[in-house]
Design a protein around this motif. Structure first.
Motif, PDB file in Angstrom:
ATOM      1  N   GLU A 232      47.805  75.474  55.461  1.00  0.00           N
ATOM      2  CA  GLU A 232      48.967  76.313  55.172  1.00  0.00           C
ATOM      3  C   GLU A 232      50.170  75.996  56.060  1.00  0.00           C
ATOM      4  OE1 GLU A 232      46.108  78.635  57.831  1.00  0.00           O
ATOM      5  OE2 GLU A 232      46.025  77.427  56.000  1.00  0.00           O
ATOM      6  N   ASP A 233      49.962  75.388  57.214  1.00  0.00           N
ATOM      7  CA  ASP A 233      51.078  75.050  58.096  1.00  0.00           C
ATOM      8  C   ASP A 233      51.648  73.688  57.716  1.00  0.00           C
ATOM      9  OD1 ASP A 233      50.789  77.362  59.518  1.00  0.00           O
ATOM     10  OD2 ASP A 233      49.409  76.470  60.987  1.00  0.00           O
ATOM     11  N   LYS A 234      52.969  73.590  57.692  1.00  0.00           N
ATOM     12  CA  LYS A 234      53.620  72.314  57.395  1.00  0.00           C
ATOM     13  C   LYS A 234      54.217  71.694  58.651  1.00  0.00           C
ATOM     14  CE  LYS A 234      54.563  72.841  52.502  1.00  0.00           C
ATOM     15  NZ  LYS A 234      55.567  72.680  51.423  1.00  0.00           N
ATOM     16  N   LYS A 235      53.570  71.941  59.767  1.00  0.00           N
ATOM     17  CA  LYS A 235      53.985  71.329  61.033  1.00  0.00           C
ATOM     18  C   LYS A 235      52.793  71.377  61.978  1.00  0.00           C
ATOM     19  CE  LYS A 235      56.148  75.730  62.311  1.00  0.00           C
ATOM     20  NZ  LYS A 235      57.378  76.379  62.781  1.00  0.00           N
ATOM     21  N   TYR A 236      52.990  70.922  63.173  1.00  0.00           N
ATOM     22  CA  TYR A 236      51.964  70.869  64.218  1.00  0.00           C
ATOM     23  C   TYR A 236      50.839  69.887  63.896  1.00  0.00           C
ATOM     24  CZ  TYR A 236      53.885  75.666  64.478  1.00  0.00           C
ATOM     25  OH  TYR A 236      54.696  76.750  64.480  1.00  0.00           O
ATOM     26  N   LYS A 237      50.931  69.112  62.813  1.00  0.00           N
ATOM     27  CA  LYS A 237      49.792  68.315  62.375  1.00  0.00           C
ATOM     28  C   LYS A 237      50.087  66.820  62.504  1.00  0.00           C
ATOM     29  CE  LYS A 237      49.806  70.345  58.360  1.00  0.00           C
ATOM     30  NZ  LYS A 237      49.465  70.763  56.995  1.00  0.00           N
ATOM     31  N   SER A 238      49.074  66.087  62.915  1.00  0.00           N
ATOM     32  CA  SER A 238      49.229  64.644  63.079  1.00  0.00           C
ATOM     33  C   SER A 238      47.912  63.955  62.763  1.00  0.00           C
ATOM     34  CB  SER A 238      49.670  64.308  64.514  1.00  0.00           C
ATOM     35  OG  SER A 238      49.780  62.916  64.697  1.00  0.00           O
ATOM     36  N   ILE A 239      48.000  62.781  62.102  1.00  0.00           N
ATOM     37  CA  ILE A 239      46.832  61.958  61.792  1.00  0.00           C
ATOM     38  C   ILE A 239      47.037  60.596  62.454  1.00  0.00           C
ATOM     39  CG2 ILE A 239      45.521  60.777  59.986  1.00  0.00           C
ATOM     40  CD1 ILE A 239      46.169  63.065  58.107  1.00  0.00           C
ATOM     41  N   LEU A 240      45.999  60.111  63.104  1.00  0.00           N
ATOM     42  CA  LEU A 240      46.027  58.772  63.707  1.00  0.00           C
ATOM     43  C   LEU A 240      45.023  57.903  62.967  1.00  0.00           C
ATOM     44  CD1 LEU A 240      46.997  56.828  65.914  1.00  0.00           C
ATOM     45  CD2 LEU A 240      45.129  57.672  67.359  1.00  0.00           C
ATOM     46  N   LEU A 241      45.516  56.893  62.270  1.00  0.00           N
ATOM     47  CA  LEU A 241      44.677  55.969  61.505  1.00  0.00           C
ATOM     48  C   LEU A 241      44.448  54.707  62.338  1.00  0.00           C
ATOM     49  CD1 LEU A 241      43.288  54.983  58.892  1.00  0.00           C
ATOM     50  CD2 LEU A 241      45.538  54.189  58.123  1.00  0.00           C
ATOM     51  N   ILE A 242      43.177  54.407  62.626  1.00  0.00           N
ATOM     52  CA  ILE A 242      42.820  53.225  63.411  1.00  0.00           C
ATOM     53  C   ILE A 242      41.992  52.316  62.512  1.00  0.00           C
ATOM     54  CG2 ILE A 242      41.705  52.380  65.498  1.00  0.00           C
ATOM     55  CD1 ILE A 242      42.011  55.136  66.702  1.00  0.00           C
ATOM     56  N   SER A 243      42.538  51.137  62.199  1.00  0.00           N
ATOM     57  CA  SER A 243      41.873  50.265  61.232  1.00  0.00           C
ATOM     58  C   SER A 243      42.408  48.838  61.392  1.00  0.00           C
ATOM     59  CB  SER A 243      42.136  50.774  59.803  1.00  0.00           C
ATOM     60  OG  SER A 243      41.634  49.874  58.848  1.00  0.00           O
ATOM     61  N   ASP A 244      41.705  47.897  60.737  1.00  0.00           N
ATOM     62  CA  ASP A 244      42.225  46.535  60.674  1.00  0.00           C
ATOM     63  C   ASP A 244      43.090  46.332  59.432  1.00  0.00           C
ATOM     64  OD1 ASP A 244      40.331  46.475  58.667  1.00  0.00           O
ATOM     65  OD2 ASP A 244      38.883  45.322  59.816  1.00  0.00           O
ATOM     66  N   GLY A 245      43.216  47.393  58.592  1.00  0.00           N
ATOM     67  CA  GLY A 245      44.154  47.371  57.478  1.00  0.00           C
ATOM     68  C   GLY A 245      43.675  46.675  56.228  1.00  0.00           C
ATOM     69  N   GLU A 246      42.432  46.204  56.198  1.00  0.00           N
ATOM     70  CA  GLU A 246      41.930  45.515  55.004  1.00  0.00           C
ATOM     71  C   GLU A 246      41.506  46.548  53.966  1.00  0.00           C
ATOM     72  OE1 GLU A 246      40.569  41.083  56.017  1.00  0.00           O
ATOM     73  OE2 GLU A 246      38.991  42.574  56.071  1.00  0.00           O
ATOM     74  N   ASP A 247      42.489  47.104  53.275  1.00  0.00           N
ATOM     75  CA  ASP A 247      42.242  48.167  52.302  1.00  0.00           C
ATOM     76  C   ASP A 247      41.842  47.535  50.964  1.00  0.00           C
ATOM     77  OD1 ASP A 247      42.065  50.513  51.007  1.00  0.00           O
ATOM     78  OD2 ASP A 247      44.167  51.084  51.190  1.00  0.00           O
ATOM     79  N   HIS A 248      40.801  48.097  50.342  1.00  0.00           N
ATOM     80  CA  HIS A 248      40.316  47.575  49.067  1.00  0.00           C
ATOM     81  C   HIS A 248      40.778  48.420  47.885  1.00  0.00           C
ATOM     82  CE1 HIS A 248      36.761  45.594  51.422  1.00  0.00           C
ATOM     83  NE2 HIS A 248      37.945  45.104  51.719  1.00  0.00           N
ATOM     84  N   ASP A 249      41.726  49.341  48.101  1.00  0.00           N
ATOM     85  CA  ASP A 249      42.280  50.117  46.988  1.00  0.00           C
ATOM     86  C   ASP A 249      43.787  50.248  47.202  1.00  0.00           C
ATOM     87  OD1 ASP A 249      43.047  52.803  48.212  1.00  0.00           O
ATOM     88  OD2 ASP A 249      40.960  52.626  48.864  1.00  0.00           O
ATOM     89  N   ASP A 250      44.482  50.718  46.167  1.00  0.00           N
ATOM     90  CA  ASP A 250      45.945  50.801  46.191  1.00  0.00           C
ATOM     91  C   ASP A 250      46.439  52.237  46.362  1.00  0.00           C
ATOM     92  OD1 ASP A 250      46.032  48.055  45.706  1.00  0.00           O
ATOM     93  OD2 ASP A 250      45.903  48.363  43.530  1.00  0.00           O
ATOM     94  N   ALA A 251      45.574  53.168  46.715  1.00  0.00           N
ATOM     95  CA  ALA A 251      45.966  54.576  46.749  1.00  0.00           C
ATOM     96  C   ALA A 251      46.458  55.029  48.116  1.00  0.00           C
ATOM     97  CB  ALA A 251      44.779  55.452  46.317  1.00  0.00           C
ATOM     98  N   ALA A 252      46.364  54.185  49.142  1.00  0.00           N
ATOM     99  CA  ALA A 252      46.700  54.623  50.501  1.00  0.00           C
ATOM    100  C   ALA A 252      48.171  55.000  50.621  1.00  0.00           C
ATOM    101  CB  ALA A 252      46.352  53.521  51.501  1.00  0.00           C
ATOM    102  N   ILE A 253      49.074  54.191  50.063  1.00  0.00           N
ATOM    103  CA  ILE A 253      50.507  54.455  50.184  1.00  0.00           C
ATOM    104  C   ILE A 253      50.883  55.747  49.478  1.00  0.00           C
ATOM    105  CG2 ILE A 253      52.814  53.549  49.734  1.00  0.00           C
ATOM    106  CD1 ILE A 253      51.249  51.984  51.809  1.00  0.00           C
ATOM    107  N   SER A 254      50.374  55.944  48.251  1.00  0.00           N
ATOM    108  CA  SER A 254      50.695  57.167  47.513  1.00  0.00           C
ATOM    109  C   SER A 254      50.112  58.396  48.202  1.00  0.00           C
ATOM    110  CB  SER A 254      50.154  57.066  46.080  1.00  0.00           C
ATOM    111  OG  SER A 254      48.743  56.870  46.099  1.00  0.00           O
ATOM    112  N   THR A 255      48.949  58.261  48.801  1.00  0.00           N
ATOM    113  CA  THR A 255      48.351  59.376  49.549  1.00  0.00           C
ATOM    114  C   THR A 255      49.210  59.737  50.755  1.00  0.00           C
ATOM    115  OG1 THR A 255      46.133  58.696  48.874  1.00  0.00           O
ATOM    116  CG2 THR A 255      46.300  60.187  50.757  1.00  0.00           C
ATOM    117  N   ALA A 256      49.736  58.735  51.448  1.00  0.00           N
ATOM    118  CA  ALA A 256      50.610  58.984  52.594  1.00  0.00           C
ATOM    119  C   ALA A 256      51.863  59.737  52.170  1.00  0.00           C
ATOM    120  CB  ALA A 256      50.975  57.661  53.266  1.00  0.00           C
ATOM    121  N   LYS A 257      52.445  59.370  51.011  1.00  0.00           N
ATOM    122  CA  LYS A 257      53.620  60.098  50.498  1.00  0.00           C
ATOM    123  C   LYS A 257      53.278  61.554  50.216  1.00  0.00           C
ATOM    124  CE  LYS A 257      55.786  56.060  48.335  1.00  0.00           C
ATOM    125  NZ  LYS A 257      56.214  55.444  47.040  1.00  0.00           N
ATOM    126  N   GLU A 258      52.102  61.781  49.655  1.00  0.00           N
ATOM    127  CA  GLU A 258      51.661  63.149  49.349  1.00  0.00           C
ATOM    128  C   GLU A 258      51.511  63.981  50.618  1.00  0.00           C
ATOM    129  OE1 GLU A 258      47.654  65.328  47.544  1.00  0.00           O
ATOM    130  OE2 GLU A 258      48.052  63.208  47.114  1.00  0.00           O
TER     131      GLU A 258
END
Length: 546
Positions: free
Chosen positions: A153-179
C-alpha cells in the motif's frame, strides 16, 4: 560418645563445647546463604521507561542463484562474491529492514523482511544453486516476488536490489520494472561477472558445462539489461569489484531515502535490591564469625590451649575470604546490568548517528567490564564512523589484546587495517591485514583489502620516488644554472682582464706601425711566389690513384 572412646575422657575433651552456640552459628550460616541466593536472583522493579522509535526503509534483495553464477571470472566465484556483498550490506542495516529472494528459473522467498542481522546472515549462509531446482534466469518473477514481500500500500520507502550476471532468458524484466516504478519501487542493480565471460563449472563433477553440440558454454555479464532495468525506476547500476565499496554506496542510498516508522519499542530501566540481601548476609556472617562454638574459657585455660585459639583464627580467616567471594558474586549481576544498559544506550545512539554519545556509553560499559568484547568492538566502530581513524585503530588494537578468541582478533585487526587506510598509514594497514590473515587465513575480504592496500602503498611509494627524482632534477638544474652563472661571470672577468691588459700595453708609434705593415706585405709576397711555383710543379706530375 562411647564409639569415640572412653566416656570420661571424651567428656573432658568436650567440656568447653556449647551446643547452643553451635546451633546459633548453623542458623546464621544458613540464613546468610539464603540471603546471598536472594542477592544472586537480583530482585528488581521497573524504575523508568524510555520509548524507542525505529525508522528506516525496506530493502528486498533478489539474488541470482542460477548455475551461471558459479563461473569463476571473479574469485572465488560469482555467487560467493555476491554473498560477500550482501553480508556487508547486512552489517550496515542501521534500523532498516532487509528481505531476501533467490531465483533461477523460479523465484522463492528465502527470508522475509527483518531487522535481525544475525538471522539474515544465517539465511545467507545456506544459499546455493541447489535451492532452486529449475534452472534459468527469470528476473521478472524475482522482481514481482520482491514487490509482494514489501508493503504494497505504500508508494515510497521501498527498494529492490537485483544481483545477477544479467543473462535473462525472458523478455518480461523491463516491462516488470516499469510496472514496479508506478508502485513507488526503486530498483538498483549489481552486475556480477565480466563482459569477457568464463566457463560454467559444474560443482558436482568439477568439469566445464557444454551445450548439445559439445561446445563449451561461456557465460558473459549482460550489463545492458541490468542498466536498462535500473534506468526504468531511476535506480543505479554498479559493477561488483570491491564488495565493501558497493555496500557503502547502497547504504548511503538507503540513508538518503525517505524513512517510515518500522517498530516502536520501550526500554525499561530497573531498580535492583540485591544490595539489601548482601548487606544483611554480611551482618549474619560477621556475627557467625564472632560467635564461637565453645564456652568462655578462663585465662588459665587459654594458656593451656593456645592451639585452639590458633585454630579459631584460621577458621575466621577462611570465613572472611568466603564473605568476600560471595559479596563479589552478589555484585556481579548489578555490574552486568549496568554494562548491558550502557551497551543498549550506545547501540541506540549509534543507530541515530550520534557517535559522540555512543562513544560515551561504550566507555561506561568498559568501566564496568574492561574486557567486554562487544563494548571494545563497538567503541572502535563508533570512532571509525566519527572519522577518528587513528583512535579507532588504537581501540581495535586494544580489542585484539584483551580477547583471546582468534576470530574476534582477526576481525579487530581487519578493522584496524581499514582505519589505518583511512588515516593514510598504508604500511601499518598492510601489517594489520597480514596479522588478521594469520589469525583467519580463510577471510577473502581481508585478502582483497590487503591487495588494495599494497597497491595504494606502491602508488604512494612511486609518487614519493617521483618527487625525489623531481627534486634531484631541480637540484641539477639549479647546479647547471649556478655553473652557467659562474661561467658568465668568469668570461666577463676574463674579458675585463683582457681589456685591462690591452689598456696597459704601450702604444705603437706611427713609424713603427708602417714598418711592421711593410714587413708583413713582403712576407705575404714571398709566400705567394712559393705557392705559384708549387702549383706549376704539380701540373707536370700525374694524378694519384689511391
Amino acid at each position: 560418645m562411647a564409639k569415640l572412646g572412653d566416656h570420661t575422657l571424651v567428656q573432658q575433651l568436650i567440656a568447653s563445647y556449647s551446643p547452643k552456640r553451635f546451633l546459633w552459628k548453623a542458623w546464621l550460616q544458613l540464613v546468610a546463604i539464603a540471603l546471598l541466593v536472594g542477592a544472586l536472583v537480583n530482585l528488581r522493579q521497573p524504575d523508568s521507561t524510555e520509548k524507542i522509535k525505529l525508522t528506516g526503509t525496506d530493502l528486498m534483495i533478489a539474488l541470482d542463484v542460477s548455475n551461471s553464477m558459479m563461473a569463476r571470472d571473479i574469485q572465488p566465484n560469482r555467487l560467493e562474491k555476491a554473498k560477500l556483498l550482501i553480508s556487508k550490506i547486512i552489517d550496515q542495516l542501521e534500523g532498516n529492514r532487509l528481505g531476501l529472494v533467490v531465483f533461477a528459473g523460479n523465484a522463492y522467498l528465502q527470508m522475509p523482511l527483518t531487522t535481525d542481522a544475525s538471522a539474515a546472515k544465517l539465511f545467507l549462509s545456506t544459499i546455493s544453486p541447489d535451492l532452486v531446482p529449475l534452472q534459468g534466469t527469470n528476473v521478472a518473477d524475482a522482481l514481482l516476488l520482491c514487490n509482494r514481500s514489501l508493503t504494497v500500500e505504500d508508494k515510497k520507502y521501498k527498494s529492490i536490489l537485483l544481483i545477477s550476471d544479467g543473462e535473462d532468458h525472458d523478455d518480461a524484466a523491463i516491462s516488470t520494472a516499469k510496472e514496479l516504478k508506478d508502485k513507488g519501487v526503486i530498483i538498483n542493480t549489481i552486475g556480477v561477472g565480466s563482459p569477457g565471460g568464463a566457463p560454467i563449472v559444474d560443482p558436482g563433477t568439477g568439469e566445464s558445462k557444454r551445450d548439445e553440440q559439445g561446445n563449451m558454454v561461456i557465460t558473459k555479464l549482460n550489463e545492458k539489461e541490468l542498466k536498462d532495468i535500473a534506468a526504468q525506476t531511476n535506480g543505479s547500476y554498479q559493477l561488483l569489484n570491491e564488495a565493501g565499496d558497493a555496500a557503502n554506496k547502497i547504504a548511503d542510498q538507503l540513508r538518503g531515502m525517505e524513512k517510515k516508522s518500522i517498530t516502536d519499542s520501550t526500554l525499561t530501566n530497573y531498580k535492583s535490591y540485591y544490595w539489601l540481601f548482601v548487606l544483611v548476609a554480611m551482618v549474619m556472617l560477621v556475627l557467625e564469625m564472632m560467635l564461637g562454638e565453645k564456652k568462655k574459657m578462663t585465662g588459665a585455660e587459654r594458656q593451656q590451649k593456645p592451639a585452639l585459639a590458633a585454630a579459631s583464627a584460621g577458621e575466621t580467616f577462611s570465613k572472611t575470604a568466603l564473605v568476600i567471594l560471595l559479596l563479589m558474586a552478589g555484585v556481579s549481576p548489578a555490574l552486568s546490568q549496568k554494562e548491558n544498559e550502557a551497551l543498549q544506550k550506545g547501540n541506540d545512539a549509534y543507530k541515530q548517528h550520534k557517535f559522540e554519545e555512543a562513544s560515551k556509553q561504550y566507555e561506561i560499559a568498559l568501566k564496568q567490564n574492561a574486557k567486554s568484547s562487544t563494548a571494545n568492538f563497538n567503541l572502535g566502530n563508533t570512532m571509525y564512523k566519527a572519522g577518528k581513524y587513528e583512535e579507532a585503530a588504537k581501540q581495535f588494537e586494544t580489542m585484539r589484546d584483551v580477547n583471546a578468541d582468534k576470530q574476534l582478533q582477526a576481525k579487530s585487526l581487519y578493522n584496524k587495517g581499514v582505519s589505518l587506510v583511512k588515516d593514510k598509514k598504508l604500511q601499518e594497514a598492510v601489517d594489520a591485514f597480514k596479522q588478521s590473515l594469520r589469525a583467519n587465513s580463510k577471510d577473502e575480504e581481508t585478502r582483497e583489502n590487503l591487495q588494495k592496500a599494497l597497491n595504494e602503498l606502491r602508488q604512494q611509494q612511486q609518487k614519493d620516488q617521483d618527487k625525489k627524482d623531481d627534486k634531484k632534477n631541480d637540484d641539477k638544474k639549479d647546479d647547471k644554472k649556478d655553473k652557467e652563472k659562474e661561467k658568465k661571470e668568469q668570461d666577463k672577468k676574463d674579458q675585463q682582464d683582457k681589456k685591462d691588459q690591452q689598456q696597459q700595453q704601450p702604444k705603437i708609434s706611427k713609424e713603427n706601425a708602417e714598418q711592421k705593415l711593410q714587413a708583413l706585405r713582403q712576407e705575404e709576397k714571398k709566400l705567394q711566389q712559393r705557392l705559384n711555383q708549387k702549383q706549376r710543379s704539380n701540373t707536370k706530375q700525374p694524378d694519384k690513384d689511391w
